[in-house]
Design a protein around this motif. Structure first.
Motif: not given
Length: 398
Positions: A337-342, A380-381, A385-387
């Motif tokens: 769920x983290x990473x790209x906005x999608x 986005x950053x 980072x979390x992903x």
């Protein structure tokens, strides 16, 4: 002049077209899901096998959770709880931290999307009126990440969890043991990043609104609490889901029809479309073999990666058909769920609310720190980072 010559008959058509366009933009995932389901129906024409595609238990649980959460929202229970959490705080660090923590807590109870719908407007209003508008971007970003990643600890915290809990017939103990490490890691990182982002916030006199005296309709609150308890029992398969759905629908039809009307039915339809899509994919030999090999190679990386492209809910529905390694799927789609906005629809909700806040408070448009590009870069950053951090932790620990 005839009506046809004035062009008036064309106006309803134009309005209908515009309405369809708005619906498609607002529910783009549903449109994509329907298109994918339709495409696979060409390869696998509808037959009796379709009857086994739909996971009615997941749809029933999701409907009940969303309906009851809306009922609490309409009597002001969620808003009051959120405001009480920040009522006596008077520093920017404490207020921002409380907003993020409350969002995290709500996400585990009423789903991540609804937690953000309640908390983001409250955060914007509170911070702007207190003179801390510069904290809005960081607080919004961390609220979204907290809603996505802290909701993973509960079967009903994220929609994909409801599905996987039902699909694999998990026990609560197995679920909690699997999600404990990524949840604790995510919570620790959220606390650290939140502190780093707001620790140098400018001090200003806070003007918090006192809300502890706001009263609730106790009878409705008690009724909705009973419905929530029944829904939780249904999620844990202690009572039949049909009983919970019937009770929720009957009580809310009498007590508050708005709560039923506000259920995210497009989300339910999206699930139905992805059930059809995933079911058909499993019956196409070449695609089925390829996805099974992908999951066998590394299910965690495959599900987390797929979430970046098609979002974590459809990734969960699709890839669960090709592996019995439910731990990899469960962890992968949650940290995905983290990473790209999608990766998660909650991220798109956050971006939408940030743009709306700039309209509600026009003076924010003149603040360089609140420029959309700067917010998107920060958001986005942090997501990337979390992903990366959570993937590294989970890969090392397995």
């Amino acid at each position: 002049m005839a009506a046809s010559e004035t062009g008036r008959p064309e106006q309803p058509l134009r309005r209908s077209t515009a309405a369809l366009g708005r619906f498609a933009r607002e529910h783009i995932v549903l449109v994509i899901a329907a298109a994918l389901a339709g495409a696979t129906m060409v390869a696998v024409p509808p037959d009796a096998g379709y009857l086994g595609y739909i996971d009615w238990s997941t749809l029933g649980c999701l409907f009940s959770v969303l309906a009851v959460a809306n009922a609490f929202r309409y009597i002001g229970a969620l808003d009051r709880a959120a405001r009480l959490a920040i009522e006596h705080l008077d520093t920017p660090q404490s207020v921002a931290g409380a907003l993020i923590a409350t969002t995290a807590a709500l996400s585990a109870v009423v789903t991540n999307d609804l937690a953000l719908i309640v908390m983001l407007p409250l955060a914007a209003t509170t911070l702007v009126r207190a003179g801390w508008s510069a904290l809005v971007p960081a607080t919004f970003a961390m609220q979204s990440i907290a809603a996505n990643l802290c909701g993973m600890i509960a079967p009903f915290g994220n929609p994909q969890n409801l599905y996987l809990y039902s699909y694999y017939e998990l026990s609560l103990g197995d679920f909690l043991r699997t999600m404990a490490l990524p949840f604790l890691a995510a919570t620790g990182l959220i606390a650290l990043c939140s502190w780093l982002l707001v620790r140098r916030a400018p001090a200003a006199p806070a003007r918090m609104q006192e809300v502890s005296r706001i009263s609730l309709d106790r009878r409705r609150f008690a009724a909705y609490a009973a419905l929530l308890g029944l829904t939780v029992l249904a999620v844990f398969r202690i009572v039949p889901i049909a009983v919970a759905v019937a009770a929720v629908a009957a009580v809310l039809a009498f007590a508050d029809r708005r709560a039923l009307g506000a259920v995210d039915y497009p989300l339910l339809l999206t699930f139905a479309c992805f059930f059809i899509f995933a079911g058909n994919m499993a019956r196409i030999p070449l695609l089925s073999e390829g996805l099974a090999n992908l999951m066998a190679a590394d299910g965690l990386l495959a599900t987390a990666g797929a979430s970046q492209i098609i979002s974590n809910v459809p990734a969960a529905v699709l890839l669960s058909h090709f592996t019995g390694d439910w731990q990899a799927v469960l962890v992968g789609v949650n940290i995905g769920g983290a990473g790209t906005f999608i990766g998660s629809l909650a991220s798109l909700i956050t971006i939408q609310h940030f743009m709306s806040a700039r309209k509600v408070f026009p003076h924010l448009r003149n603040e360089r720190a609140l420029a959309p590009k700067r917010f998107l870069a920060l958001f986005g950053g942090l997501n990337l980072l979390f992903l990366a951090a959570l993937l590294a932790i989970c890969l090392i620990a397995r």
